[in-house]
Design a protein around this motif. Structure first.
Motif, PDB file in Angstrom:
ATOM      1  N   HIS A 296      42.900  40.104  33.121  1.00 29.40           N
ATOM      2  CA  HIS A 296      43.640  41.045  32.272  1.00 29.40           C
ATOM      3  C   HIS A 296      43.336  42.509  32.556  1.00 29.40           C
ATOM      4  O   HIS A 296      44.199  43.370  32.355  1.00 29.40           O
ATOM      5  CB  HIS A 296      43.319  40.731  30.812  1.00 29.40           C
ATOM      6  N   PHE A 297      42.105  42.809  33.017  1.00 27.60           N
ATOM      7  CA  PHE A 297      41.663  44.189  33.160  1.00 27.60           C
ATOM      8  C   PHE A 297      41.236  44.501  34.594  1.00 27.60           C
ATOM      9  O   PHE A 297      41.015  43.597  35.394  1.00 27.60           O
ATOM     10  CB  PHE A 297      40.468  44.465  32.232  1.00 27.60           C
ATOM     11  N   ASP A 298      41.078  45.788  34.878  1.00 30.98           N
ATOM     12  CA  ASP A 298      40.497  46.203  36.154  1.00 30.98           C
ATOM     13  C   ASP A 298      39.012  45.829  36.153  1.00 30.98           C
ATOM     14  O   ASP A 298      38.442  45.532  35.094  1.00 30.98           O
ATOM     15  CB  ASP A 298      40.691  47.701  36.369  1.00 30.98           C
ATOM     16  N   PRO A 299      38.354  45.820  37.324  1.00 34.97           N
ATOM     17  CA  PRO A 299      36.984  45.311  37.398  1.00 34.97           C
ATOM     18  C   PRO A 299      35.994  45.960  36.432  1.00 34.97           C
ATOM     19  O   PRO A 299      35.209  45.255  35.773  1.00 34.97           O
ATOM     20  CB  PRO A 299      36.603  45.582  38.860  1.00 34.97           C
ATOM     21  N   GLY A 300      36.003  47.285  36.328  1.00 33.71           N
ATOM     22  CA  GLY A 300      35.056  47.951  35.449  1.00 33.71           C
ATOM     23  C   GLY A 300      35.256  47.616  33.988  1.00 33.71           C
ATOM     24  O   GLY A 300      34.296  47.338  33.252  1.00 33.71           O
ATOM     25  N   LYS A 301      36.503  47.631  33.549  1.00 32.37           N
ATOM     26  CA  LYS A 301      36.800  47.326  32.152  1.00 32.37           C
ATOM     27  C   LYS A 301      36.563  45.848  31.866  1.00 32.37           C
ATOM     28  O   LYS A 301      36.088  45.480  30.781  1.00 32.37           O
ATOM     29  CB  LYS A 301      38.251  47.706  31.837  1.00 32.37           C
ATOM     30  N   ALA A 302      36.854  44.991  32.837  1.00 29.63           N
ATOM     31  CA  ALA A 302      36.603  43.555  32.663  1.00 29.63           C
ATOM     32  C   ALA A 302      35.128  43.302  32.425  1.00 29.63           C
ATOM     33  O   ALA A 302      34.752  42.527  31.530  1.00 29.63           O
ATOM     34  CB  ALA A 302      37.088  42.786  33.895  1.00 29.63           C
ATOM     35  N   PHE A 303      34.275  43.945  33.221  1.00 26.14           N
ATOM     36  CA  PHE A 303      32.831  43.776  33.041  1.00 26.14           C
ATOM     37  C   PHE A 303      32.414  44.218  31.643  1.00 26.14           C
ATOM     38  O   PHE A 303      31.719  43.496  30.928  1.00 26.14           O
ATOM     39  CB  PHE A 303      32.067  44.587  34.098  1.00 26.14           C
ATOM     40  N   ALA A 304      32.847  45.416  31.253  1.00 27.58           N
ATOM     41  CA  ALA A 304      32.395  45.997  29.994  1.00 27.58           C
ATOM     42  C   ALA A 304      32.813  45.167  28.784  1.00 27.58           C
ATOM     43  O   ALA A 304      32.004  44.897  27.882  1.00 27.58           O
ATOM     44  CB  ALA A 304      32.931  47.422  29.861  1.00 27.58           C
ATOM     45  N   ILE A 305      34.065  44.726  28.756  1.00 31.19           N
ATOM     46  CA  ILE A 305      34.545  43.996  27.582  1.00 31.19           C
ATOM     47  C   ILE A 305      33.985  42.578  27.556  1.00 31.19           C
ATOM     48  O   ILE A 305      33.643  42.058  26.492  1.00 31.19           O
ATOM     49  CB  ILE A 305      36.082  44.021  27.525  1.00 31.19           C
ATOM     50  N   ALA A 306      33.855  41.945  28.724  1.00 31.35           N
ATOM     51  CA  ALA A 306      33.232  40.619  28.758  1.00 31.35           C
ATOM     52  C   ALA A 306      31.790  40.693  28.287  1.00 31.35           C
ATOM     53  O   ALA A 306      31.306  39.813  27.553  1.00 31.35           O
ATOM     54  CB  ALA A 306      33.296  40.048  30.170  1.00 31.35           C
TER      55      ALA A 306
ATOM     56  N   PHE B 141      30.918  37.796  36.125  1.00 28.95           N
ATOM     57  CA  PHE B 141      31.958  36.807  36.377  1.00 28.95           C
ATOM     58  C   PHE B 141      33.336  37.430  36.222  1.00 28.95           C
ATOM     59  O   PHE B 141      34.215  37.290  37.088  1.00 28.95           O
ATOM     60  CB  PHE B 141      31.780  35.631  35.423  1.00 28.95           C
ATOM     61  N   ALA B 142      33.546  38.146  35.113  1.00 29.08           N
ATOM     62  CA  ALA B 142      34.847  38.784  34.875  1.00 29.08           C
ATOM     63  C   ALA B 142      35.155  39.802  35.969  1.00 29.08           C
ATOM     64  O   ALA B 142      36.308  39.923  36.410  1.00 29.08           O
ATOM     65  CB  ALA B 142      34.855  39.445  33.506  1.00 29.08           C
ATOM     66  N   MET B 143      34.142  40.522  36.429  1.00 33.98           N
ATOM     67  CA  MET B 143      34.355  41.520  37.475  1.00 33.98           C
ATOM     68  C   MET B 143      34.754  40.867  38.793  1.00 33.98           C
ATOM     69  O   MET B 143      35.659  41.348  39.490  1.00 33.98           O
ATOM     70  CB  MET B 143      33.099  42.367  37.655  1.00 33.98           C
ATOM     71  N   ILE B 144      34.093  39.770  39.156  1.00 37.58           N
ATOM     72  CA  ILE B 144      34.461  39.067  40.391  1.00 37.58           C
ATOM     73  C   ILE B 144      35.908  38.595  40.304  1.00 37.58           C
ATOM     74  O   ILE B 144      36.690  38.745  41.256  1.00 37.58           O
ATOM     75  CB  ILE B 144      33.515  37.877  40.644  1.00 37.58           C
ATOM     76  N   VAL B 145      36.281  38.013  39.164  1.00 37.67           N
ATOM     77  CA  VAL B 145      37.662  37.557  38.983  1.00 37.67           C
ATOM     78  C   VAL B 145      38.632  38.723  39.140  1.00 37.67           C
ATOM     79  O   VAL B 145      39.676  38.603  39.803  1.00 37.67           O
ATOM     80  CB  VAL B 145      37.835  36.882  37.605  1.00 37.67           C
ATOM     81  N   ALA B 146      38.304  39.865  38.553  1.00 36.77           N
ATOM     82  CA  ALA B 146      39.192  41.031  38.641  1.00 36.77           C
ATOM     83  C   ALA B 146      39.354  41.503  40.085  1.00 36.77           C
ATOM     84  O   ALA B 146      40.455  41.868  40.514  1.00 36.77           O
ATOM     85  CB  ALA B 146      38.657  42.161  37.764  1.00 36.77           C
ATOM     86  N   HIS B 147      38.259  41.503  40.839  1.00 35.60           N
ATOM     87  CA  HIS B 147      38.361  41.884  42.251  1.00 35.60           C
ATOM     88  C   HIS B 147      39.229  40.887  43.018  1.00 35.60           C
ATOM     89  O   HIS B 147      40.033  41.275  43.876  1.00 35.60           O
ATOM     90  CB  HIS B 147      36.970  41.955  42.876  1.00 35.60           C
ATOM     91  N   LEU B 148      39.075  39.616  42.731  1.00 40.01           N
ATOM     92  CA  LEU B 148      39.909  38.605  43.392  1.00 40.01           C
ATOM     93  C   LEU B 148      41.374  38.791  43.028  1.00 40.01           C
ATOM     94  O   LEU B 148      42.263  38.620  43.870  1.00 40.01           O
ATOM     95  CB  LEU B 148      39.439  37.198  43.006  1.00 40.01           C
TER      96      LEU B 148
END
Length: 320
Positions: free
Chosen positions: A153-163, A183-190
């Protein structure tokens, strides 16, 4: 960069892939490797004899619902608040036998009212109100296995922070939050089309920026090293642990992701070990789907997994 895929391909692949890995692993959750080998053979869990998903996919779907109910341009606090309410609705599915009258959304789905070995910290944290600071010493993998949607749902940085923030609703240990965020950050990069190697490397670099994230960074480093030396196979992930705690579950999945792009082989390896097989399988399925799309999943598994129609509908909404 990986092959060109649509956003929808990756979102659907990640959510269905997580459910597939979950169902494969749920067949042998809590079993020791010697028992798995006796039951399924030396090649490990190569069959989906049961299509049932566990609490891992249940909570992942409620994460999606929470994100969808937040304002599209809302603040991180709004997203965390909606995910918190979604998790509290999930807790009711673990307390009631059927949907109460007037239930809406996922809470109206009878098949989600099955209690599938939910994590103690998830239940106790939600029972105590799902407020940051609960279970301060817990770093169980229950924060990681539900966190792929943040990366979808989010870009890597925001995904990390909210997760990371949402992990604190049930697990207060910093490593639980760092692992969920990673985990959320890796998914966002993928999702952005990065290769698994680049996605993991970028996340490891991010983790090294904080001392309270060192356990997660060290676990990913160990996964990276093992993947370069030992091809994923039945019980080859044993040096990384059993997956009961957050950083170990993430490390096992990342080891399989980096070790092979053969989705069937990787999923089999991720669940064919002593420990929390459904969580390690679910995490890897989320990663594979985000990396390679829905078409890369073994068709006979993806087509029959429990709740497929509901998962597909949520994927359509999230991808939009």
């Amino acid at each position: 960069m990986t092959q060109a895929l649509t956003r929808h391909d990756r979102v659907l692949g990640s959510l269905i892939g997580g459910a597939v890995g979950d169902a494969l692993g749920y067949q042998v959750e809590f079993d020791r490797w010697d028992h798995i080998e006796a039951e399924f053979g030396p090649a490990g869990v190569t069959e989906m004899r049961s299509n049932l998903i566990s609490d891992d996919t249940q909570m992942t779907l409620f994460t999606v619902e929470g994100l969808l109910l937040a304002q599209p341009d809302g603040s991180p606090e709004d997203h965390v608040a909606q995910v918190r309410l979604a998790y509290l609705r999930w807790r009711e599915t673990q307390r009631e036998p059927m949907p109460p009258t007037g239930s809406q959304g996922l809470a109206a789905q009878p098949w989600l009212y099955s209690r599938r070995a939910p994590g103690n910290a998830c239940i106790s944290g939600l029972r105590d109100g799902a407020r940051p600071g609960v279970n301060p010493n817990s770093k169980g993998c229950g924060t990681v296995m539900r966190s792929a949607p943040f990366g979808l749902h989010f870009d890597p940085g925001k995904a990390f922070a909210i997760a990371e923030q949402c992990s604190q609703l049930t697990h207060g240990h910093p490593t639980a939050g760092a692992s969920a965020g990673a985990f959320a950050m890796i998914v966002a990069h993928l999702m952005n089309g990065e290769t698994p190697q680049r996605a993991v490397s970028a996340t490891m670099l991010h983790l090294r920026g904080g001392l309270d994230r060192s356990e997660t960074a060290d676990a990913l480093q160990a996964a990276y090293k093992l993947a370069g030396n030992v091809p994923p196979g039945p019980n080859t992930c044993a040096p990384l642990g059993e997956g009961w705690i957050a950083e170990e579950a993430l490390a096992i999945a990342v080891y399989c992701l980096l070790g092979t792009d053969d989705v069937r082989k990787g999923l089999t390896a991720s669940v064919s070990h002593s420990g929390d097989s459904d969580s390690t399988g679910a995490i890897l399925g989320n990663l594979y789907g985000a990396a390679y799309g829905h078409a890369a999943l073994p068709k006979e598994w993806a087509s029959q997994v429990e709740g497929r129609d509901v998962i597909t509908a949520l994927a359509d909404l999230l991808a939009a």
